[in-house]
Write a protein that holds these residues in place. Structure first.
Motif, PDB file in Angstrom:
ATOM      1  N   ILE A 257      45.439  -0.765   0.111  1.00 31.68           N
ATOM      2  CA  ILE A 257      44.277  -0.312   0.883  1.00 31.68           C
ATOM      3  C   ILE A 257      43.797   1.048   0.369  1.00 31.68           C
ATOM      4  O   ILE A 257      42.603   1.278   0.162  1.00 31.68           O
ATOM      5  N   MET A 258      44.735   1.952   0.145  1.00 30.16           N
ATOM      6  CA  MET A 258      44.359   3.301  -0.288  1.00 30.16           C
ATOM      7  C   MET A 258      43.796   3.308  -1.706  1.00 30.16           C
ATOM      8  O   MET A 258      42.905   4.104  -2.026  1.00 30.16           O
ATOM      9  N   LEU A 259      44.326   2.429  -2.555  1.00 26.70           N
ATOM     10  CA  LEU A 259      43.715   2.289  -3.876  1.00 26.70           C
ATOM     11  C   LEU A 259      42.267   1.836  -3.741  1.00 26.70           C
ATOM     12  O   LEU A 259      41.375   2.333  -4.443  1.00 26.70           O
ATOM     13  N   GLY A 260      42.036   0.902  -2.831  1.00 27.40           N
ATOM     14  CA  GLY A 260      40.684   0.412  -2.583  1.00 27.40           C
ATOM     15  C   GLY A 260      39.763   1.468  -1.998  1.00 27.40           C
ATOM     16  O   GLY A 260      38.541   1.401  -2.170  1.00 27.40           O
ATOM     17  N   MET A 261      40.344   2.460  -1.326  1.00 27.86           N
ATOM     18  CA  MET A 261      39.555   3.555  -0.757  1.00 27.86           C
ATOM     19  C   MET A 261      39.232   4.624  -1.802  1.00 27.86           C
ATOM     20  O   MET A 261      38.547   5.606  -1.504  1.00 27.86           O
ATOM     21  N   GLY A 262      39.748   4.433  -3.011  1.00 28.16           N
ATOM     22  CA  GLY A 262      39.461   5.384  -4.069  1.00 28.16           C
ATOM     23  C   GLY A 262      40.416   6.559  -4.113  1.00 28.16           C
ATOM     24  O   GLY A 262      40.073   7.639  -4.618  1.00 28.16           O
ATOM     25  N   CYS A 263      41.635   6.356  -3.607  1.00 23.68           N
ATOM     26  CA  CYS A 263      42.634   7.420  -3.598  1.00 23.68           C
ATOM     27  C   CYS A 263      43.571   7.305  -4.801  1.00 23.68           C
ATOM     28  O   CYS A 263      43.801   6.216  -5.325  1.00 23.68           O
ATOM     29  N   LYS A 264      44.124   8.436  -5.184  1.00 20.82           N
ATOM     30  CA  LYS A 264      45.280   8.434  -6.066  1.00 20.82           C
ATOM     31  C   LYS A 264      46.486   8.162  -5.175  1.00 20.82           C
ATOM     32  O   LYS A 264      46.652   8.830  -4.147  1.00 20.82           O
ATOM     33  N   VAL A 265      47.311   7.194  -5.535  1.00 14.61           N
ATOM     34  CA  VAL A 265      48.408   6.797  -4.652  1.00 14.61           C
ATOM     35  C   VAL A 265      49.754   7.101  -5.293  1.00 14.61           C
ATOM     36  O   VAL A 265      50.059   6.638  -6.399  1.00 14.61           O
ATOM     37  N   LEU A 266      50.550   7.898  -4.573  1.00 13.56           N
ATOM     38  CA  LEU A 266      51.920   8.213  -4.956  1.00 13.56           C
ATOM     39  C   LEU A 266      52.855   7.476  -4.010  1.00 13.56           C
ATOM     40  O   LEU A 266      52.490   7.191  -2.862  1.00 13.56           O
ATOM     41  N   ALA A 267      54.052   7.177  -4.457  1.00 16.23           N
ATOM     42  CA  ALA A 267      54.993   6.445  -3.609  1.00 16.23           C
ATOM     43  C   ALA A 267      56.407   6.966  -3.801  1.00 16.23           C
ATOM     44  O   ALA A 267      56.772   7.453  -4.879  1.00 16.23           O
ATOM     45  N   TYR A 268      57.172   6.854  -2.727  1.00 20.44           N
ATOM     46  CA  TYR A 268      58.605   7.136  -2.798  1.00 20.44           C
ATOM     47  C   TYR A 268      59.357   5.974  -2.164  1.00 20.44           C
ATOM     48  O   TYR A 268      59.062   5.566  -1.034  1.00 20.44           O
TER      49      TYR A 268
END
Length: 333
Positions: free
Chosen positions: A162-173
């Motif tokens: 969803i956040m990728l679709g919102m145009g965000c840079k996405v980090l994960a742990y």
């Protein structure tokens, strides 16, 4: 099987009643939550069905065992409310619903974020009072922000997309990296790096001894000033008093929670005619940049259907003595 169903709400009854005619199981619905005071209601049943705030501690489990009930189906994914060590010693069989519409919870996390970002809850109330002023309603774009997602199980993965679709840079742990997410551009980092780099932090991990108070005074100090924190997982992932201090200092810019540390005696009930005794949540609600919902992230028609069908499938396997697809077992640390 004869099943005692605890903590019943109207939506539970509606969703399960839809599928029960095709099932061999017989349900009796009880409104009280399960604890050592209400456990006697399970007398004469083959199994019990419980939810997140039912008590399956040592005292309750021992009483259940004396009643001859040793089968438990959890209509939820989490099982931190169960004393698994005692359950194993007493010979209990326990199953859960590991995934029910992960998108439901992920979309609710987005709803909290978007409401906070554009203050639509405030605008709604203003317009109903014939107030069309825009003063104080300035928001912020989600597009272009860095979103840190802690926990990339089914729900966390859905939120990442969803956040990728919102145009965000996405980090994960997460202890286990997901190859699908990395192929989509999600970057896995150490927790400290994620906390320091994220504008938005969303929690999607289970509550364990390792994640208890994951958001604390120590970890808050590692975050950006004005960070946005969203929690749709378990309340005790956040040390509430530490977050209140961070809100007062503006270290935390916005907080959206669907779960709360001390929610057990508040959520899932109508307390509108009572004086609120919980001073901590009362303090939280004084902040204009805090949004609280009452553990409703899971509550969609699709998720309720999945909970009902998986629970009934778990009961089928238990009754037939088959290998249990969704068994919860205690592992000695």
């Amino acid at each position: 099987m004869k099943v005692a169903f605890f903590s019943t709400k109207s939506y539970d009854r509606q969703s399960f009643d839809h599928y029960l005619p095709e099932s061999s199981h017989d349900f009796t619905y009880f409104e009280p939550k399960l604890d050592h005071n209400t456990v006697a209601l399970a007398k004469g049943f083959d199994a019990i069905c419980t939810f997140v705030n039912d008590h399956l501690d040592e005292k309750t489990l021992k009483k259940l065992s004396k009643l001859g009930v040793n089968t438990i189906v959890l209509r939820c994914a989490g099982y931190n409310q169960v004393d698994l060590k005692t359950a194993a010693e007493l010979g209990f069989k326990i199953c859960r619903v590991p995934a029910y519409s992960p998108e439901a919870v992920a979309e609710h996390a987005l709803a909290l974020l978007m409401t906070l970002s554009r203050k639509t809850h405030k605008a709604y109330n203003r317009v109903r009072e014939n107030n069309y002023s825009l003063e104080g309603l300035s928001g912020f774009n989600i597009n272009g922000k860095t979103a840190g997602v802690i926990g990339t199980g089914a729900i966390g993965r859905a939120f990442c997309k969803i956040m990728l679709g919102m145009g965000c840079k996405v980090l994960a742990y997460d202890p286990y990296e997901n190859e699908e997410l990395t192929s989509l551009g999600v970057e896995y980092l150490a927790l400290e790096e994620l906390l320091a780099s994220s504008d938005i932090i969303s929690l999607h991990c289970p509550l364990t001894p390792d994640t208890f108070h994951l958001i604390s005074q120590k970890t808050l100090a590692q975050m950006k000033d004005g960070v946005i924190i969203i929690n749709t997982s378990r309340g005790a992932l956040i040390e509430t008093k530490a977050v209140i201090k961070a809100l007062k200092s503006k270290k935390v810019g916005n907080l959206g929670i669907d779960v709360y540390e001390q929610e057990e005696d508040l959520f899932f009930q109508n307390r509108s005619e009572e004086i609120l005794q919980d001073e901590t949540i009362a303090r939280l609600m004084t902040f204009t940049n805090v949004l609280i919902t009452g553990h409703q992230a899971f509550l969609t028609n699709e998720a309720l259907a999945q909970i009902a069908t998986t629970t009934l499938e778990n009961l089928d396997e238990l009754e037939a003595g088959k290998k249990l697809t969704n068994e919860v077992v205690w592992k000695e640390e």
